[in-house]
Scaffold this motif. Structure first.
Motif, PDB file in Angstrom:
ATOM      1  N   GLY A 111       0.792  -1.207   0.000  1.00  0.00           N
ATOM      2  CA  GLY A 111       0.000   0.000   0.000  1.00  0.00           C
ATOM      3  C   GLY A 111       0.827   1.260   0.000  1.00  0.00           C
ATOM      4  O   GLY A 111       2.043   1.249  -0.188  1.00  0.00           O
ATOM      5  N   CYS A 112       0.134   2.363   0.238  1.00  0.00           N
ATOM      6  CA  CYS A 112       0.711   3.694   0.153  1.00  0.00           C
ATOM      7  C   CYS A 112       0.668   4.337   1.537  1.00  0.00           C
ATOM      8  O   CYS A 112      -0.418   4.663   2.039  1.00  0.00           O
ATOM      9  N   ILE A 113       1.835   4.476   2.145  1.00  0.00           N
ATOM     10  CA  ILE A 113       1.909   5.058   3.481  1.00  0.00           C
ATOM     11  C   ILE A 113       1.426   6.501   3.474  1.00  0.00           C
ATOM     12  O   ILE A 113       0.704   6.951   4.373  1.00  0.00           O
ATOM     13  N   SER A 114       1.789   7.269   2.443  1.00  0.00           N
ATOM     14  CA  SER A 114       1.469   8.698   2.418  1.00  0.00           C
ATOM     15  C   SER A 114      -0.032   8.953   2.390  1.00  0.00           C
ATOM     16  O   SER A 114      -0.509   9.940   2.952  1.00  0.00           O
ATOM     17  N   GLN A 115      -0.786   8.056   1.751  1.00  0.00           N
ATOM     18  CA  GLN A 115      -2.234   8.234   1.687  1.00  0.00           C
ATOM     19  C   GLN A 115      -2.994   7.237   2.566  1.00  0.00           C
ATOM     20  O   GLN A 115      -4.228   7.240   2.587  1.00  0.00           O
ATOM     21  N   GLY A 116      -2.251   6.380   3.271  1.00  0.00           N
ATOM     22  CA  GLY A 116      -2.855   5.533   4.287  1.00  0.00           C
ATOM     23  C   GLY A 116      -3.788   4.460   3.782  1.00  0.00           C
ATOM     24  O   GLY A 116      -4.765   4.123   4.468  1.00  0.00           O
ATOM     25  N   LEU A 117      -3.506   3.884   2.614  1.00  0.00           N
ATOM     26  CA  LEU A 117      -4.375   2.857   2.035  1.00  0.00           C
ATOM     27  C   LEU A 117      -3.567   1.622   1.675  1.00  0.00           C
ATOM     28  O   LEU A 117      -2.408   1.731   1.247  1.00  0.00           O
TER      29      LEU A 117
END
Length: 247
Positions: free
Chosen positions: A20-26
């Protein structure tokens, strides 16, 4: 991109994933076992990730899925290919469909052969490039081997489908494409699987013995390879078709 690969202690031949994408939390979880649900919930929480999708690459015959429970407890969508025989509620996936989790993009590739509902996930990390980076191949293509086609009978037909999926969908992709399979050495879902949990298409094209066979040889060998059935296969399949409660 955040990427976590896990080998369940109870099934050392299997592999599951959270990416997933840590920066967008998904995040998206793939091929989670029943005894990994708590691990993935805790991991997602520790990284500040919401699990948006929980995908099973097919209805598994070798382990109890934790996908449905994880989706319920994380308020994510449990997703299977639209041809899946599962009786529970799930989000149907089709070939070419795109799922997104922040900068992570997954394209669904229908790659039948191991089972009719088998899918491969082509993953792109758009924080780096718009080009796909790696494949989560489930039980279609392994490091050093390919999936078995006989778990539900019709070995010849399924071996032909497996050949088409691998040779016409997967192998034409760039040699630099990484492979993250759903199993490694110790799994009964393929013969001669390597203990290395990742590879590249270029390496597999050159050194995977099954991929060096012509179509006729591939189908004959894969369809005729005798492997033991997974333990409790009927019980596991019955649960995975309708995983509405814990084992």
């Amino acid at each position: 991109m955040f990427l976590f690969q896990n080998t369940p202690q109870s099934e050392p031949g299997s592999l599951s994933y959270l990416l997933g994408c840590i920066s967008q939390g998904l995040a998206i979880a793939v091929d989670v076992h029943q005894n990994e649900v708590e691990l993935y919930l805790e991991l997602a929480k520790s990284k500040g990730l919401k699990i948006a999708y929980v995908i099973d690459t097919h209805v598994h015959a070798d382990h109890y899925t934790g996908g449905y429970e994880l989706a319920q407890r994380s308020n994510g969508q449990y997703a299977l290919h639209t041809s899946s025989p599962a009786k529970c509620s799930f989000t149907p996936l089709i070939d070419g469909q795109i799922l997104e989790a922040g900068n992570v993009k997954i394209e669904i590739m229908h790659t039948p052969g191991h089972t009719e509902d088998s899918i491969t996930l082509m993953v792109t990390d758009r924080s780096r490039t718009d080009d796909p980076w790696f494949l989560i191949t489930g039980h279609t293509l392994f490091v050093g081997s390919v999936g078995r086609p006989d778990l539900h009978g019709r070995e010849q037909e399924m071996a032909e489908q497996l050949h088409n999926s691998i040779y016409h969908r997967i192998l034409p992709l760039p040699d630099t494409m990484e492979i993250l399979p759903g199993a490694q050495a110790g799994s009964v879902c393929g013969a001669g699987i390597s203990g290395k949990p990742s590879s590249t298409l270029g390496f597999e094209k050159r050194y995977n013995p099954t991929l060096r066979l012509n179509r006729e040889e591939f189908i004959k060998q894969v369809a005729s390879t005798a492997l033991p059935a997974p333990k409790e296969i009927q019980k596991i399949l019955a649960y995975n078709m309708n995983p509405i409660q814990k084992v």
